[in-house]
Motif scaffolding. Structure first.
Motif, PDB file in Angstrom:
ATOM      1  N   VAL A 231     -12.333 -18.404  24.281  1.00 36.64           N
ATOM      2  CA  VAL A 231     -11.467 -18.357  22.804  1.00 36.64           C
ATOM      3  C   VAL A 231     -12.048 -18.412  21.835  1.00 36.64           C
ATOM      4  O   VAL A 231     -13.139 -19.499  21.471  1.00 36.64           O
ATOM      5  CB  VAL A 231     -10.393 -19.483  23.140  1.00 36.64           C
ATOM      6  N   LEU A 232     -11.898 -17.690  20.736  1.00 36.91           N
ATOM      7  CA  LEU A 232     -12.739 -17.983  19.254  1.00 36.91           C
ATOM      8  C   LEU A 232     -12.142 -18.568  18.385  1.00 36.91           C
ATOM      9  O   LEU A 232     -10.750 -18.976  18.463  1.00 36.91           O
ATOM     10  CB  LEU A 232     -13.266 -16.400  19.073  1.00 36.91           C
ATOM     11  N   ARG A 233     -12.501 -18.227  17.150  1.00 33.90           N
ATOM     12  CA  ARG A 233     -11.871 -18.725  15.996  1.00 33.90           C
ATOM     13  C   ARG A 233     -10.859 -17.758  15.286  1.00 33.90           C
ATOM     14  O   ARG A 233     -10.826 -16.774  15.488  1.00 33.90           O
ATOM     15  CB  ARG A 233     -12.900 -18.891  14.899  1.00 33.90           C
ATOM     16  N   PRO A 234      -9.788 -18.480  14.437  1.00 34.39           N
ATOM     17  CA  PRO A 234      -8.894 -17.663  13.976  1.00 34.39           C
ATOM     18  C   PRO A 234      -9.479 -16.783  12.710  1.00 34.39           C
ATOM     19  O   PRO A 234     -10.377 -17.179  12.131  1.00 34.39           O
ATOM     20  CB  PRO A 234      -7.866 -18.220  13.304  1.00 34.39           C
ATOM     21  N   ILE A 235      -8.881 -15.523  12.609  1.00 37.31           N
ATOM     22  CA  ILE A 235      -9.356 -14.412  11.655  1.00 37.31           C
ATOM     23  C   ILE A 235      -8.078 -13.946  10.777  1.00 37.31           C
ATOM     24  O   ILE A 235      -7.007 -13.789  11.436  1.00 37.31           O
ATOM     25  CB  ILE A 235     -10.022 -13.097  12.424  1.00 37.31           C
ATOM     26  N   GLU A 236      -8.420 -13.962   9.632  1.00 35.58           N
ATOM     27  CA  GLU A 236      -7.128 -13.569   8.693  1.00 35.58           C
ATOM     28  C   GLU A 236      -6.825 -11.975   8.852  1.00 35.58           C
ATOM     29  O   GLU A 236      -8.094 -11.386   8.855  1.00 35.58           O
ATOM     30  CB  GLU A 236      -7.487 -13.686   7.240  1.00 35.58           C
ATOM     31  N   MET A 237      -5.885 -11.762   8.968  1.00 33.19           N
ATOM     32  CA  MET A 237      -5.485 -10.157   8.850  1.00 33.19           C
ATOM     33  C   MET A 237      -5.125 -10.100   7.578  1.00 33.19           C
ATOM     34  O   MET A 237      -4.180 -10.531   6.884  1.00 33.19           O
ATOM     35  CB  MET A 237      -4.310  -9.687   9.790  1.00 33.19           C
ATOM     36  N   VAL A 238      -5.982  -9.090   6.804  1.00 37.59           N
ATOM     37  CA  VAL A 238      -5.706  -8.950   5.298  1.00 37.59           C
ATOM     38  C   VAL A 238      -4.242  -7.683   5.165  1.00 37.59           C
ATOM     39  O   VAL A 238      -4.950  -6.460   5.538  1.00 37.59           O
ATOM     40  CB  VAL A 238      -6.694  -8.574   4.391  1.00 37.59           C
ATOM     41  N   VAL A 239      -3.337  -8.140   5.050  1.00 37.58           N
ATOM     42  CA  VAL A 239      -2.321  -7.314   4.869  1.00 37.58           C
ATOM     43  C   VAL A 239      -1.359  -7.385   3.703  1.00 37.58           C
ATOM     44  O   VAL A 239      -0.187  -8.063   3.787  1.00 37.58           O
ATOM     45  CB  VAL A 239      -1.013  -7.333   6.265  1.00 37.58           C
ATOM     46  N   PRO A 240      -1.653  -7.070   2.553  1.00 36.81           N
ATOM     47  CA  PRO A 240      -0.954  -7.053   1.431  1.00 36.81           C
ATOM     48  C   PRO A 240       0.426  -6.318   1.459  1.00 36.81           C
ATOM     49  O   PRO A 240       0.559  -5.497   2.489  1.00 36.81           O
ATOM     50  CB  PRO A 240      -1.600  -6.350   0.300  1.00 36.81           C
ATOM     51  N   ARG A 241       1.619  -6.827   0.856  1.00 38.06           N
ATOM     52  CA  ARG A 241       2.885  -5.892   0.889  1.00 38.06           C
ATOM     53  C   ARG A 241       2.779  -5.072  -0.437  1.00 38.06           C
ATOM     54  O   ARG A 241       2.146  -5.457  -1.405  1.00 38.06           O
ATOM     55  CB  ARG A 241       3.994  -6.939   0.635  1.00 38.06           C
ATOM     56  N   ARG A 242       3.555  -3.938  -0.065  1.00 37.15           N
ATOM     57  CA  ARG A 242       3.447  -3.103  -1.245  1.00 37.15           C
ATOM     58  C   ARG A 242       4.863  -3.327  -2.050  1.00 37.15           C
ATOM     59  O   ARG A 242       6.018  -3.355  -1.726  1.00 37.15           O
ATOM     60  CB  ARG A 242       3.644  -1.534  -0.675  1.00 37.15           C
ATOM     61  N   ALA A 243       4.463  -3.888  -3.196  1.00 41.12           N
ATOM     62  CA  ALA A 243       5.664  -4.317  -4.093  1.00 41.12           C
ATOM     63  C   ALA A 243       6.792  -3.208  -4.411  1.00 41.12           C
ATOM     64  O   ALA A 243       6.515  -1.891  -4.669  1.00 41.12           O
ATOM     65  CB  ALA A 243       4.869  -4.565  -5.642  1.00 41.12           C
ATOM     66  N   GLY A 244       7.905  -3.699  -4.090  1.00 41.22           N
ATOM     67  CA  GLY A 244       9.126  -2.752  -4.366  1.00 41.22           C
ATOM     68  C   GLY A 244       9.227  -1.907  -3.329  1.00 41.22           C
ATOM     69  O   GLY A 244       9.748  -0.532  -3.261  1.00 41.22           O
ATOM     70  N   SER A 245       8.688  -2.029  -2.050  1.00 44.74           N
ATOM     71  CA  SER A 245       8.530  -1.188  -0.927  1.00 44.74           C
ATOM     72  C   SER A 245       8.736  -2.013   0.580  1.00 44.74           C
ATOM     73  O   SER A 245       8.513  -3.149   0.456  1.00 44.74           O
ATOM     74  CB  SER A 245       7.214  -0.352  -0.730  1.00 44.74           C
ATOM     75  N   ALA A 246       9.093  -1.129   1.399  1.00 45.22           N
ATOM     76  CA  ALA A 246       9.311  -2.080   2.827  1.00 45.22           C
ATOM     77  C   ALA A 246       8.029  -1.874   3.366  1.00 45.22           C
ATOM     78  O   ALA A 246       7.939  -2.410   4.726  1.00 45.22           O
ATOM     79  CB  ALA A 246      10.464  -1.139   3.370  1.00 45.22           C
ATOM     80  N   ARG A 247       6.923  -1.324   2.940  1.00 40.41           N
ATOM     81  CA  ARG A 247       5.802  -1.058   3.838  1.00 40.41           C
ATOM     82  C   ARG A 247       4.773  -2.082   3.468  1.00 40.41           C
ATOM     83  O   ARG A 247       4.790  -2.840   2.485  1.00 40.41           O
ATOM     84  CB  ARG A 247       5.112   0.275   3.485  1.00 40.41           C
ATOM     85  N   PHE A 248       3.867  -2.292   4.286  1.00 38.76           N
ATOM     86  CA  PHE A 248       2.542  -3.089   4.300  1.00 38.76           C
ATOM     87  C   PHE A 248       1.447  -2.244   4.233  1.00 38.76           C
ATOM     88  O   PHE A 248       1.527  -0.940   4.424  1.00 38.76           O
ATOM     89  CB  PHE A 248       2.557  -3.908   5.654  1.00 38.76           C
TER      90      PHE A 248
END
Length: 475
Positions: free
Chosen positions: A239-256
């Protein structure tokens, strides 16, 4: 460490040494060719989904561009699968010229489940039982089997009224997330939508109804998207170390916007322990139930209430690039191939874990970027940048840059990338906010038109403004 390295290289040589190898698609192909050559491979044929072959030694590898790059992973992998299952006369001719006796080994991408290519074994193909475990609408049963804390969720078919009713019932005040799944490859937040109103629900339904069979509805979880990798060996799970998933939110939208991964972020120690403990239990369960081998990813959100899992990916994930960069002398992707193929690596899971975990905790890296459709550059453009306050700007000549911002050609138009300079970016904090600032600069200066983005909001102890970043760098 030297003993583990020696054992791994010796065992990999028994698999690839004095063999012809076909690399069918994939990433970092130049590195794979070099690694195979160092392991004694006789010759390598690269069937590349990238139309631009790098400079290479023809005595080591032959490069043949397939011309099937699709930009989107799902499109490219569907085309590659079709080629493996039904190769054209041209591809068969190339194969027969390279390997007239049909004895070559084939290594393809982590997504491929095709077992052979024109009579030659695909060493790292995924079994169907492994593929099915990625379904986001069925994974909650695994969390319950393992007594893992999770957010409440329901899975429904494509019935809008039922989905909206579930949305109303599960909304804790920040909306819910709809995650669709079905026959298409689902990655990079393609079929994930945040729903906070009936209008957003209707828009999400239009997209998911065309591509998915089922939809999971779950409360929106505030926190940092994170992933932890497990590697299943015959004797246990590394088992390895945690990794950040870089997932910004689109402002004013339902999408990532899925923008890659980075290893700078350190969740609180208790959350790291939660993630790693659950990953070990998942790995052991996969080995017991479907005879799993190799790498998997356990994804979720680091929230104020701890780590809450959302899915697993039963394959060698893109975030493994962070570990490849941390230990470049180890042919990590070929270790994955050998494990999936059932080859004895001569080291234990714990020996492998200790080696890779120590290296990755000591070396931070990332692969952060986004596809861009608004521009079509014909050459690579890049500039050094620094972060000030909550913004990003081009670095002055006398300044030490904290990252490089790059725009390069791609099949979809362009690829925007941020390469953080590890020595100038203090470890421990998420890089999502820095990524958003860099993308805003690209929109302003290069017309990339990604639009307003918002970073994931970390827990209180994780907050680090770019003012503090600048102070950390100049201190």
């Amino acid at each position: 460490m030297n003993t583990v390295f020696s054992a791994l290289h010796e065992r990999l040589r028994t698999l690839f040494g004095d063999r012809k190898v076909v690399l069918a698609g994939g990433t970092r192909l130049s590195s794979r060719v070099t690694e195979l050559h160092q392991l004694g491979a006789r010759h390598t044929l690269v069937l590349s989904t990238d139309d631009h072959a790098p400079l290479h030694d023809s005595e080591v590898a032959r490069w043949v561009p397939l011309g099937i790059a699709g930009g989107f992973v799902a499109v490219e992998q569907r085309r590659l699968t079709g080629l493996l299952e039904n190769p054209s006369a041209e591809v068969r001719s190339v194969l027969d010229d390279f390997d007239p006796d049909g004895e070559a080994l084939v290594v393809s991408t982590p997504y491929i489940s095709t077992a052979e290519f024109a009579g030659r074994p695909v060493l790292n193909h995924r079994r169907q039982a492994w593929v099915e475990l990625e379904n986001k609408t069925t994974i909650d049963a695994l969390w319950d089997e393992l007594s893992a804390p999770r957010a409440p969720a329901v899975v429904l078919d494509l019935d809008f009224d039922a989905l909206w009713q579930a949305t109303v019932e599960l909304d804790r005040g920040a909306g819910v997330v709809w995650s669709g799944d079905g026959p298409e490859i689902n990655g990079g937040a393609n079929f994930v939508r945040r729903v906070r109103s009936r209008e957003e629900a209707a828009d999400a339904f239009k997209v998911l109804a065309r591509k998915c069979d089922f939809v999971r509805v779950m409360p929106f979880l505030e926190g940092i998207p994170v992933s932890v990798h497990g590697i299943v060996f015959p004797d246990g799970t590394a088992v390895l170390r945690p990794i950040e998933m870089v997932v910004p939110r689109r402002a004013g939208s339902a999408r990532f916007l899925y923008a890659g991964c980075a290893s700078y972020y350190d969740p609180p120690a208790w959350i790291r322990d939660e993630m790693r403990n659950l990953a070990r239990r998942v790995g052991e369960r996969l080995r017991e139930t479907v005879d799993y081998r190799g790498t998997f990813t356990l994804d979720g959100i680091a929230t104020e209430d701890g780590f809450l899992p959302t899915e697993i990916n039963t394959r060698y994930g893109g975030a493994m690039v962070c570990f490849e960069d941390a230990l470049p002398q180890l042919p990590l992707s070929l270790v994955q191939v050998a494990l999936v193929a059932g080859h004895d690596l001569g080291v234990s899971s714990m020996e492998f874990e200790e080696l890779l975990l120590a290296a990755a905790d000591g070396f931070r890296a990332g692969s952060v970027g986004a596809n861009v459709r608004a521009v079509n550059p014909t050459e690579v453009v890049e500039r050094p940048v620094v972060f000030t306050d909550w913004s990003c700007r081009f670095a002055h000549p006398e300044e030490a840059p904290q990252a490089t911002l790059r725009l390069r050609p791609s099949p979809l138009g362009a690829r925007l990338e941020v390469d953080f300079h590890a020595e100038q970016v203090p470890g421990g904090r998420p890089v999502a906010a820095l990524t958003v600032a860099a993308f805003a600069l690209a929109d302003q200066e290069w017309g990339t038109n990604l639009g307003p983005l918002e970073p994931a909001i970390p827990m209180g102890e994780d907050v680090l403004t770019t003012v503090e970043l600048g102070e950390a760098v100049t201190a």
